[in-house]
Design a protein around this motif. Structure first.
Motif, mmCIF file in Angstrom:
data_model
loop_
_atom_site.group_PDB
_atom_site.id
_atom_site.type_symbol
_atom_site.label_atom_id
_atom_site.label_comp_id
_atom_site.label_asym_id
_atom_site.label_seq_id
_atom_site.Cartn_x
_atom_site.Cartn_y
_atom_site.Cartn_z
ATOM 1 N N ALA A 9 -1.138 17.232 -52.822
ATOM 2 C CA ALA A 9 -1.671 17.617 -54.378
ATOM 3 C C ALA A 9 -1.828 18.960 -54.145
ATOM 4 C CB ALA A 9 -2.383 16.831 -55.442
ATOM 5 N N LEU A 10 -2.427 20.188 -53.770
ATOM 6 C CA LEU A 10 -3.374 20.644 -53.862
ATOM 7 C C LEU A 10 -2.207 21.606 -53.663
ATOM 8 C CD1 LEU A 10 -4.835 23.558 -54.569
ATOM 9 C CD2 LEU A 10 -6.661 22.887 -52.935
ATOM 10 N N LYS A 13 1.477 22.242 -55.087
ATOM 11 C CA LYS A 13 0.849 22.897 -56.422
ATOM 12 C C LYS A 13 1.310 24.356 -55.891
ATOM 13 C CE LYS A 13 -1.863 20.362 -58.764
ATOM 14 N NZ LYS A 13 -3.587 19.974 -59.684
ATOM 15 N N ALA A 16 4.804 25.026 -54.270
ATOM 16 C CA ALA A 16 5.925 24.901 -55.776
ATOM 17 C C ALA A 16 5.052 26.342 -56.618
ATOM 18 C CB ALA A 16 5.552 24.307 -56.950
ATOM 19 N N ARG A 17 4.465 27.022 -56.427
ATOM 20 C CA ARG A 17 4.363 28.630 -56.983
ATOM 21 C C ARG A 17 4.941 29.478 -56.112
ATOM 22 N NH1 ARG A 17 -0.221 28.999 -60.537
ATOM 23 N NH2 ARG A 17 -0.242 27.591 -61.998
ATOM 24 N N THR A 56 -0.984 32.404 -56.969
ATOM 25 C CA THR A 56 -1.480 31.342 -56.777
ATOM 26 C C THR A 56 -2.760 31.486 -57.477
ATOM 27 O OG1 THR A 56 -2.324 31.670 -54.143
ATOM 28 C CG2 THR A 56 -0.340 30.888 -54.638
ATOM 29 N N VAL A 59 -4.149 28.324 -59.873
ATOM 30 C CA VAL A 59 -3.509 27.054 -59.488
ATOM 31 C C VAL A 59 -4.741 26.237 -59.432
ATOM 32 C CG1 VAL A 59 -2.836 25.326 -57.539
ATOM 33 C CG2 VAL A 59 -1.538 27.426 -58.079
#
Length: 75
Positions: A9-10, A13, A16-17, A56, A59
């Motif tokens: 998940a990290l 994320k 995605a950034r 990032t 996040v």
């Protein structure tokens, strides 16, 4: 395990950034630490690292991020 899911998940994320600026980057994560691999000229490393840090910065769960540049080949 839950830790594996948290790592995935990290990484997602962070990816995605940065995908807008670095679509070919690969991102891995382990316990809050993230490693970004991407192809770029070595002289670009400080600028690339600074931009990724900026993208990032907020996040959740991100403790540390490192950028590894893979040298561009002329062939």
């Amino acid at each position: 395990s839950q830790q594996s899911l948290d790592n995935l998940a990290l990484a997602a994320k962070v990816k995605a950034r940065i995908i807008g600026a670095y679509p070919a980057a690969t991102v891995t994560a382990a316990e809050g630490r993230v490693l970004v691999h991407l192809k770029a000229a070595g002289v670009m490393e400080p600028a690339v690292e600074a931009e990724i840090q900026a993208l990032t910065g907020q996040v959740p769960g991100l403790q540390e991020i490192k950028v590894h540049l893979i040298p561009l080949s002329l062939f």
